[in-house]
Structure formats: structure tokens, C-alpha cells
Design a protein around this motif. Structure first.
Motif, PDB file in Angstrom:
ATOM      1  N   ILE A  48       6.830  -1.010  -7.885  1.00 50.01           N
ATOM      2  CA  ILE A  48       6.301  -2.357  -7.706  1.00 50.01           C
ATOM      3  C   ILE A  48       5.882  -2.566  -6.254  1.00 50.01           C
ATOM      4  CG2 ILE A  48       7.712  -3.303  -9.564  1.00 50.01           C
ATOM      5  CD1 ILE A  48       9.516  -4.575  -7.400  1.00 50.01           C
ATOM      6  N   ALA A  49       4.880  -3.417  -6.069  1.00 50.44           N
ATOM      7  CA  ALA A  49       4.505  -3.890  -4.734  1.00 50.44           C
ATOM      8  C   ALA A  49       5.098  -5.288  -4.605  1.00 50.44           C
ATOM      9  CB  ALA A  49       2.992  -3.914  -4.564  1.00 50.44           C
ATOM     10  N   ALA A  50       6.209  -5.395  -3.897  1.00 49.33           N
ATOM     11  CA  ALA A  50       7.015  -6.618  -3.905  1.00 49.33           C
ATOM     12  C   ALA A  50       6.575  -7.662  -2.893  1.00 49.33           C
ATOM     13  CB  ALA A  50       8.482  -6.269  -3.669  1.00 49.33           C
ATOM     14  N   GLY A  51       5.661  -7.289  -1.994  1.00 50.71           N
ATOM     15  CA  GLY A  51       5.235  -8.229  -0.970  1.00 50.71           C
ATOM     16  C   GLY A  51       5.796  -7.866   0.390  1.00 50.71           C
ATOM     17  N   VAL A  52       5.295  -8.542   1.416  1.00 53.10           N
ATOM     18  CA  VAL A  52       5.636  -8.232   2.798  1.00 53.10           C
ATOM     19  C   VAL A  52       6.755  -9.145   3.292  1.00 53.10           C
ATOM     20  CG1 VAL A  52       4.768  -8.145   5.164  1.00 53.10           C
ATOM     21  CG2 VAL A  52       3.308  -7.399   3.264  1.00 53.10           C
ATOM     22  N   GLY A  53       7.793  -8.533   3.853  1.00 50.26           N
ATOM     23  CA  GLY A  53       8.900  -9.287   4.420  1.00 50.26           C
ATOM     24  C   GLY A  53      10.143  -9.226   3.549  1.00 50.26           C
TER      25      GLY A  53
END
Length: 231
Positions: A48-53
Motif C-alpha cells: 500500500i501507499a499509505a501517504g507521507v508522514g
């Protein structure tokens, strides 16, 4: 930490017949695509690409962990390497994940959650899985290191901040933005976690002209391939 300096069983292995699935958490689509290219459609892995941070990474990792049962959580992506510690295009495996900016400022300097008696900023990664991946990458002659990786909500952009972080977290090799969030979600679920970072840039002044984004993504592809071999 360098596994060459440790006494360990070089034939360490895990019985794959007892394993379930593996969750790989990246931050952005480019990292996800690189990892998936190396995995070659191995259906034991969900990526998954969970987002930045750390916050969004924790939330989306927790959501994924609530939907399926996993054996291991892997945070992987590109990151910054500290000058003199690791080189660009190398790979760093976290021995522990540290939330380096989680705490409070005081007249005498920064105070971590531990010093404030408010919790912990450090999560140990799984030694056995980390060693398996380390040995797999080493067998391919990839430049690979193990040591602390720090998580920051704001990545470093000056030499003075880099020096401060080195002083605050002795032995640190790399920085990224999601590791602690992913590790917290895994810990709350009672699952082991590892963090793998491909070094795209030096920690310090932002010098995009010297960043090695494409090369670091290619290393992530190699990481994906190794994961299919050792897990």
C-alpha cells in the motif's frame, strides 16, 4: 549495527509453510510501484501507499491490518542518509525506529517522551526478519547497513539540524517520515515490524541536483525481489 560483527547462525531461516501474508507500507505511488516490480506478482505480499508522514501512515497501516491477518509489517521507501554514515544508493535496515522530533522544547534543550515520562519514541524492529533481509541483500552484493532510522514530520534541510539530530540520536544512519507511524500500528496489533530505506539523498541542505531518486527506486525494486526470496 553490522551483522558481520555479530555471532549468529548463518543458516537462519523461517518455515514458510507457517507464514501468512506480508504487508508492505510505502508512502507514495512511485515507491509502491518499484517494490511491486521486484515482487513480480508474489501474491503473499500486499503493498500500500499509505501517504507521507507518520500520522497518515499509522492510520492507513492500522486500517490495512484490521482488514486482513498478516505475519509481518514492512515499511519501505526512499530516505535520507547521514553524511559519513551511509552512501547514496545504499540500503539501510532499521535496528530500531525512533520518533526523533516527538517531545518538547525546554530551556536546556529538546526533551523526548521518555524524559517527560509520557511514553516511548523508540520501537525495536524484529531482529530475525531484519537479519534475513540483510543476508539476502548482502548475497546480491548490495551496499547494506543496519542501524537506527529516525522518523520526522519535517525532513532535515540544514546542516545545523543534521548535526543536532546526530547528537540527539547516536548511531543514527538515516531519516524518513513514516517508520514510527507504521511501527506503532504494527505494535498495537502485536505484529513484528521492519523498516527498509533506500538512500536517495544526504541529510542536510536540500540539494535536489545531487539526489538519486531514480537510482534509489531501482534499489527498492531489488529489495522487493529479495523479499520474495528470503520470506
Amino acid at each position: 549495527m553490522d551483522y558481520d560483527s555479530l555471532e549468529h547462525d548463518s543458516h537462519i531461516s523461517i518455515d514458510n509453510s507457517k507464514l501468512g501474508r506480508f504487508l508492505i507500507v510505502t508512502s507514495v505511488a512511485a515507491e509502491k510501484e518499484a517494490i511491486m516490480k521486484g515482487l513480480k506478482a508474489d501474491n503473499r505480499f500486499d503493498v500500500i501507499a499509505a501517504g507521507v508522514g507518520p500520522t497518515i501512515a499509522a492510520a492507513n497501516t492500522a486500517t490495512a491490518l484490521a482488514e486482513k491477518n498478516y505475519q509481518l509489517v514492512i515499511n519501505s521507501g526512499i530516505g535520507g542518509g547521514f553524511v559519513g554514515k551511509v552512501e547514496l544508493e545504499s540500503i539501510v535496515l532499521a535496528s530500531e525506529v525512533i520518533a526523533a522530533d516527538l517531545g518538547a522544547e525546554a530551556a536546556e534543550g529538546f526533551k523526548s517522551l521518555e524524559e517527560l515520562n509520557l511514553g516511548t519514541t523508540r520501537i525495536a524492529t524484529d531482529v530475525k526478519y531484519t537479519e534475513l533481509v540483510f543476508e539476502g541483500l548482502k548475497a546480491r552484493k548490495a551496499p547494506v547497513y543496519t542501524g537506527p532510522i529516525i522518523t520526522l514530520s519535517t525532513v532535515t534541510g540544514t546542516a545545523s539540524t543534521a548535526a543536532t539530530l546526530l547528537e540527539r540520536t547516536p548511531g543514527v544512519l538515516a531519516e524518513a517520515m513514516e517508520g514510527y507511524g507504521v511501527a506503532i500500528a504494527a505494535k498495537l496489533k502485536g505484529l513484528p515490524v521492519i523498516e527498509i530505506r533506500s538512500i536517495s539523498n544526504a541529510v542536510g541542505p536540500r540539494d535536489r541536483g545531487n539526489w538519486k531518486i531514480n537510482e534509489a527506486l531501482k534499489r527498492l525494486e531489488e529489495v522487493g525481489s529479495v523479499l520474495t526470496e528470503v520470506l
